[in-house]
Design a protein around this motif. Structure first.
Motif, mmCIF file in Angstrom:
data_model
loop_
_atom_site.group_PDB
_atom_site.id
_atom_site.type_symbol
_atom_site.label_atom_id
_atom_site.label_comp_id
_atom_site.label_asym_id
_atom_site.label_seq_id
_atom_site.Cartn_x
_atom_site.Cartn_y
_atom_site.Cartn_z
ATOM 1 N N ALA A 117 0.839 -1.206 0.114
ATOM 2 C CA ALA A 117 0.016 -0.138 -0.048
ATOM 3 C C ALA A 117 0.907 1.313 0.031
ATOM 4 O O ALA A 117 0.525 2.152 -0.789
ATOM 5 C CB ALA A 117 -0.984 -0.079 1.262
ATOM 6 N N LEU A 118 2.118 1.111 0.770
ATOM 7 C CA LEU A 118 2.872 2.394 0.804
ATOM 8 C C LEU A 118 3.701 2.672 -0.472
ATOM 9 O O LEU A 118 3.855 3.603 -0.901
ATOM 10 C CB LEU A 118 4.009 1.887 1.933
ATOM 11 N N ARG A 119 3.931 1.514 -0.901
ATOM 12 C CA ARG A 119 4.712 1.668 -2.446
ATOM 13 C C ARG A 119 3.496 2.083 -3.556
ATOM 14 O O ARG A 119 3.949 2.998 -4.328
ATOM 15 C CB ARG A 119 4.865 0.151 -2.809
ATOM 16 N N ASP A 120 2.198 1.744 -3.405
ATOM 17 C CA ASP A 120 1.120 2.336 -4.394
ATOM 18 C C ASP A 120 1.084 3.678 -4.056
ATOM 19 O O ASP A 120 1.053 4.491 -5.036
ATOM 20 C CB ASP A 120 -0.020 1.423 -3.751
ATOM 21 N N ASP A 121 1.180 4.088 -2.875
ATOM 22 C CA ASP A 121 1.095 5.546 -2.637
ATOM 23 C C ASP A 121 2.094 6.423 -3.267
ATOM 24 O O ASP A 121 2.147 7.465 -3.727
ATOM 25 C CB ASP A 121 1.031 5.975 -1.200
ATOM 26 N N GLU A 147 2.599 8.078 11.030
ATOM 27 C CA GLU A 147 2.344 7.669 12.589
ATOM 28 C C GLU A 147 3.105 6.441 12.908
ATOM 29 O O GLU A 147 2.803 5.725 13.453
ATOM 30 C CB GLU A 147 0.917 7.470 12.610
ATOM 31 N N ALA A 148 4.491 6.414 12.571
ATOM 32 C CA ALA A 148 5.498 5.512 12.632
ATOM 33 C C ALA A 148 6.009 5.246 14.098
ATOM 34 O O ALA A 148 6.217 6.618 14.727
ATOM 35 C CB ALA A 148 6.491 5.589 11.673
ATOM 36 N N THR A 149 6.201 4.522 14.839
ATOM 37 C CA THR A 149 6.710 4.149 15.939
ATOM 38 C C THR A 149 7.888 3.228 15.973
ATOM 39 O O THR A 149 7.598 1.977 15.397
ATOM 40 C CB THR A 149 5.781 3.700 17.050
ATOM 41 N N VAL A 150 9.026 3.542 16.404
ATOM 42 C CA VAL A 150 10.221 2.660 16.296
ATOM 43 C C VAL A 150 10.302 2.414 18.091
ATOM 44 O O VAL A 150 10.730 3.229 18.813
ATOM 45 C CB VAL A 150 11.360 3.209 15.721
ATOM 46 N N GLU A 151 10.282 1.046 18.398
ATOM 47 C CA GLU A 151 10.574 0.584 19.496
ATOM 48 C C GLU A 151 11.933 -0.090 19.711
ATOM 49 O O GLU A 151 12.388 -1.119 18.800
ATOM 50 C CB GLU A 151 9.569 -0.175 20.253
ATOM 51 N N ILE A 152 13.000 0.296 20.580
ATOM 52 C CA ILE A 152 14.387 -0.324 20.436
ATOM 53 C C ILE A 152 14.340 -0.868 21.791
ATOM 54 O O ILE A 152 14.385 -0.203 22.859
ATOM 55 C CB ILE A 152 15.323 1.020 20.214
ATOM 56 N N ASP A 153 14.588 -2.301 21.884
ATOM 57 C CA ASP A 153 14.899 -2.927 23.124
ATOM 58 C C ASP A 153 16.197 -3.235 23.365
ATOM 59 O O ASP A 153 16.939 -4.026 22.689
ATOM 60 C CB ASP A 153 13.840 -4.227 23.043
ATOM 61 N N PHE A 154 16.830 -2.703 24.559
ATOM 62 C CA PHE A 154 17.927 -3.101 24.950
ATOM 63 C C PHE A 154 18.125 -4.290 25.788
ATOM 64 O O PHE A 154 19.131 -4.490 26.406
ATOM 65 C CB PHE A 154 18.776 -1.642 25.446
ATOM 66 N N ARG A 155 16.958 -4.734 26.136
ATOM 67 C CA ARG A 155 17.002 -5.545 27.485
ATOM 68 C C ARG A 155 17.142 -7.247 26.623
ATOM 69 O O ARG A 155 17.565 -8.030 27.472
ATOM 70 C CB ARG A 155 15.668 -5.596 28.151
ATOM 71 N N ALA A 156 16.833 -7.318 25.587
ATOM 72 C CA ALA A 156 16.913 -8.669 24.816
ATOM 73 C C ALA A 156 18.176 -9.206 24.882
ATOM 74 O O ALA A 156 19.333 -8.492 25.075
ATOM 75 C CB ALA A 156 16.560 -8.517 23.430
ATOM 76 N N LYS A 201 6.055 0.017 14.161
ATOM 77 C CA LYS A 201 4.539 -0.219 13.616
ATOM 78 C C LYS A 201 4.160 1.405 13.063
ATOM 79 O O LYS A 201 5.005 2.303 13.281
ATOM 80 C CB LYS A 201 3.636 -0.561 14.804
ATOM 81 N N ASP A 202 3.060 1.140 12.216
ATOM 82 C CA ASP A 202 2.684 2.509 11.781
ATOM 83 C C ASP A 202 1.185 2.329 11.583
ATOM 84 O O ASP A 202 0.731 1.389 11.920
ATOM 85 C CB ASP A 202 3.559 2.956 10.538
ATOM 86 N N LYS A 203 0.553 3.598 10.757
ATOM 87 C CA LYS A 203 -0.874 3.458 10.483
ATOM 88 C C LYS A 203 -1.387 2.203 9.702
ATOM 89 O O LYS A 203 -2.540 1.945 9.673
ATOM 90 C CB LYS A 203 -1.223 4.815 9.976
ATOM 91 N N PHE A 204 -0.374 1.710 9.018
ATOM 92 C CA PHE A 204 -0.847 0.518 8.275
ATOM 93 C C PHE A 204 -0.870 -1.011 8.980
ATOM 94 O O PHE A 204 -1.078 -1.798 8.384
ATOM 95 C CB PHE A 204 0.143 0.281 6.956
ATOM 96 N N HIS A 213 9.622 9.546 13.349
ATOM 97 C CA HIS A 213 9.271 8.330 13.976
ATOM 98 C C HIS A 213 9.228 8.952 15.451
ATOM 99 O O HIS A 213 9.853 9.759 15.927
ATOM 100 C CB HIS A 213 10.283 7.164 14.128
ATOM 101 N N ARG A 214 8.388 8.175 16.074
ATOM 102 C CA ARG A 214 8.153 8.345 17.839
ATOM 103 C C ARG A 214 9.053 7.231 18.269
ATOM 104 O O ARG A 214 8.825 5.749 17.900
ATOM 105 C CB ARG A 214 6.851 8.070 18.369
ATOM 106 N N VAL A 215 10.026 7.280 18.862
ATOM 107 C CA VAL A 215 11.138 6.473 19.398
ATOM 108 C C VAL A 215 10.693 6.164 20.918
ATOM 109 O O VAL A 215 10.527 6.854 21.593
ATOM 110 C CB VAL A 215 12.599 6.721 19.140
#
Lengths: 602, 80
Positions: free
Chosen positions: A418-422, A437-446, A492-495, A591-593
């Protein structure tokens, strides 16, 4: 008379002879002789209660064949002391422990090498001794580190005539022994690092009557025929070094997904059920749905009119949900072109994909255009070959567990499309990214137990810093180095959510911040996630520069393009990116990080 | 005979890859440290696979040189 079961398979060509099967000792020795010394070792321990003899040679050869980039080194313990060998192996922390034991290793009375009492007077005590032996084995296996793979073969030979029942009768004591072994297999299979050779699979490759070599057993203490040792070595090595599962299946429709030509008969004229004697097609549909549920990508490549196919796919008795299939290439163009578009949309390489069609011509055309793809003919009017095909497909795609990322893979590909079509419609790039509306979550505990992170590191090709692959023990050791850190990135984002899509591993030392491993799923490209993650690293560790351990691989062009955007030069070997240089090169990030583990790490 | 000898050299090379062809032709269990009991059994299996024959395990102790193995194959087993 029915035809001989056959199923045309056009497998990808092997560039060298490393894939040949070491079915005898000569071939096994040849494989071991031709291996390249000096490669990273893959250490295995073979634990068995009998003289390992040919099993050792064959296991080493099978593993060497499965791991051509490693130097397989095999150690055996003191045979006759199985539990102690496993306990000793636990201390050595090898990459894998292979355990093969027979009835005689649980109780010598169940073998031929020790002359002891047989018969009804000892029957109960034999069962008791075996129970204790299996309990000891479980305890020794529990001590093996979780990062060491353990492959186990339970007894494969027939029992000697120890019990007073005729050979055609199971007898209560023999059944009790089988029950004990089955319970043992269930217990160890629940351990995350243990897997057990399937006895029915083994029976297909090694008939019961051809397994025991009495001469070798009584003279040398090696109970197996060479052919049985080879089959067992094959099974153990498959568990110790599993091959990568295929990721996507492209299927034809007419006489494949269903019986009949939908363009000729219409949607109601096609069939896939028992009543019409076309159950094989229905079973194929059921298998495809099961594969889709496990995260395997499905697509259709069919020469048909789209309208009539859409109607057929709306039939309520279809056993695979049409929503599980994406995309649908239904038209009259060459199938090789359809496959090319599907691979592009999925963004995976041909060697991770299987193409199933009833037409040898179509298979040949696709195979010629995409040499890496595995092409399989769907058998016509041959249920025996069809049933074999179902098992074969299951084996190609099977994976031990289904992750969250597996369950959302198709949705994330749809959203990427869908993003590519846009973009294709000419939408402004900055507006698009800003509106995600992208969110990037970075986990340093893994840690090393994060299965998805380990999987990503070992299967990602395009955005991959250096192509380095890890065995579980190596990965745990890498994360245990001084100053080591690990960042697992979700998006994640709005899609929709893409789940965990990137892994970064490195070391924070006095001399600088080193990035030794960096992979990102191709599904997450074109969202500037790589910049967001690197920006966060500069913020978190505040280094003046970051050192990237880049190596050129055949497929990591996207990674090199990114690094070049930071350094201005074609990356080769170690690349250094200064903070100021990164700040100048970094595009606007929307992004919201979210950071996980920030508080713990200060 | 010459062909059998060449094939037998190949068998020895499979099991003792460090030995030259010349060394193999004069090899004996006494002189070759690696020719232990495990290697002897492996060698027997490789020879059985190469010549599609079965070696009498009772004769194993006496087959302790390349020459004796060759003689056993050509004379006792009638391979030519």
């Amino acid at each position: 008379m029915r035809s001989t079961p056959r199923c045309l398979r056009i497998a990808p060509q092997q560039a060298d002879g490393s894939r040949r099967k070491p079915t005898n000792i000569t071939e096994a020795l040849s494989i071991l002789r031709s291996r390249n010394a000096g490669r990273e070792p893959f250490n295995i321990v073979l634990a068995c209660g009998f003289t390992p003899l040919h099993l050792k040679t064959l296991v080493q050869a099978y593993l060497q064949r499965a791991l051509p980039d490693r130097d397989v080194e095999l150690n055996t313990g003191l045979f006759g002391s199985l539990a102690e060998t496993i306990a000793d192996a636990a201390l050595q922390r090898p990459h894998a422990v292979l355990v093969a034991f027979e009835w005689a290793d649980l109780d010598p009375r169940l073998g031929y090498r020790e002359a002891q009492a047989w018969g009804h007077k000892v029957s109960t005590s034999v069962v008791d001794v075996c129970r204790e032996g299996l309990d000891r084995l479980v305890r020794s296996l529990e001590a093996v580190p979780a990062t060491t793979k353990v492959a186990i073969s339970t007894p494969t030979l027939s029992l000697p005539p120890v019990f007073n029942v005729p050979g055609w009768s199971s007898g209560v004591h023999e059944l009790a022994l089988e029950e004990l072994v089955a319970a043992f297999a269930v217990r160890v299979s629940r351990m995350t690092n243990c897997a057990v050779v399937n006895q029915r699979w083994l029976a297909q490759h090694s008939p019961q009557t051809a397994r025991h070599d009495a001469e070798a057993d009584l003279r040398f203490g090696f109970p197996y025929s060479v052919s049985h040792a080879s089959a067992l070595a094959d099974g153990l090595s498959r568990l110790a070094a599993p091959r990568a599962a295929k990721k996507g299946l492209i299927t034809d429709l007419d006489d494949t997904l269903w019986h009949g030509l939908v363009g000729e008969t219409g949607p109601e004229g096609i069939s896939w059920d028992l009543a019409s004697n076309q159950q094989l097609h229905g079973l194929y549909q059921s298998l495809l749905q099961a594969l889709a549920d496990a995260g395997v990508l499905l697509a259709i490549a069919s020469k048909n009119d789209r309208e009539v196919v859409d109607q057929a796919l709306q039939r309520s008795d279809l056993r695979v949900a049409p929503t599980a299939i994406f995309p649908l290439e239904v038209h009259w163009q060459p199938k090789s072109a359809s496959v090319a578009r599907i691979l592009d949309l999925w963004n995976i390489s041909a060697d991770a994909v299987v193409f199933v069609d009833d037409s040898p011509l179509e298979l040949a055309e696709v195979s010629a255009a995409h040499p890496g793809i595995e092409c399989i003919q769907f058998p016509q009017r041959d249920n025996t070959a069809g049933v074999k095909l179902l098992s074969y497909l299951r084996d190609l795609f099977a994976r031990g567990e289904v992750s969250y990322e597996d369950s959302i893979r198709l949705d994330s590909i749809r959203s990427a499309a869908a993003l590519r079509d846009d973009r294709a419609e000419g939408a402004d790039q900055e507006s698009l990214l800003a509106g995600l509306e992208a969110t990037v979550e970075i986990d340093f505990r893994a840690g090393s137990s994060d299965r998805r992170a380990f999987e990503l590191v070992n299967k990602t090709n395009q955005f991959n810093l250096n192509g380095r692959r890890f065995q579980e023990a190596d990965w745990a050791a890498t994360l245990g180095q001084a100053g080591a850190w690990l960042a697992v990135v979700s998006y994640k984002d709005k899609f929709g959510a893409l789940g965990k899509i990137a892994v970064m591993q490195g070391r924070a030392l006095q001399s600088g911040l080193y990035i030794d491993t960096w992979v990102m799923s191709c599904r997450a490209f074109s969202r500037r996630i790589e910049y967001a993650v690197l920006a966060e690293l500069f913020r978190r560790y505040a280094p003046s520069e970051v050192v990237l351990d880049v190596a050129v691989t055949a497929k990591n062009g996207p990674l090199r393009t990114f690094v070049k955007s930071l350094t201005g030069t074609e990356p080769q070997g170690t690349c250094v990116t200064a903070r100021e240089r990164f700040d100048a090169a970094c595009p606007t990030l929307y992004h919201r990080v979210i950071l996980t583990g920030e508080a713990q790490d200060g | 005979m010459a062909d059998v000898e060449t094939r037998l050299v190949g068998c020895f090379q499979s099991v003792f890859p460090q030995l030259s062809e010349a060394d193999i032709r004069i090899a004996s269990q006494e002189k070759i440290e690696q020719w232990d009991s495990v290697a002897a059994i492996t060698l027997v299996n490789v020879i059985e696979e190469e010549f599609n024959t079965q070696i009498d395990y009772d004769r194993l102790p006496e087959l302790d040189t390349f020459g004796k193995v060759l003689e056993y194959l050509t004379v006792d087993r009638g391979i030519d």
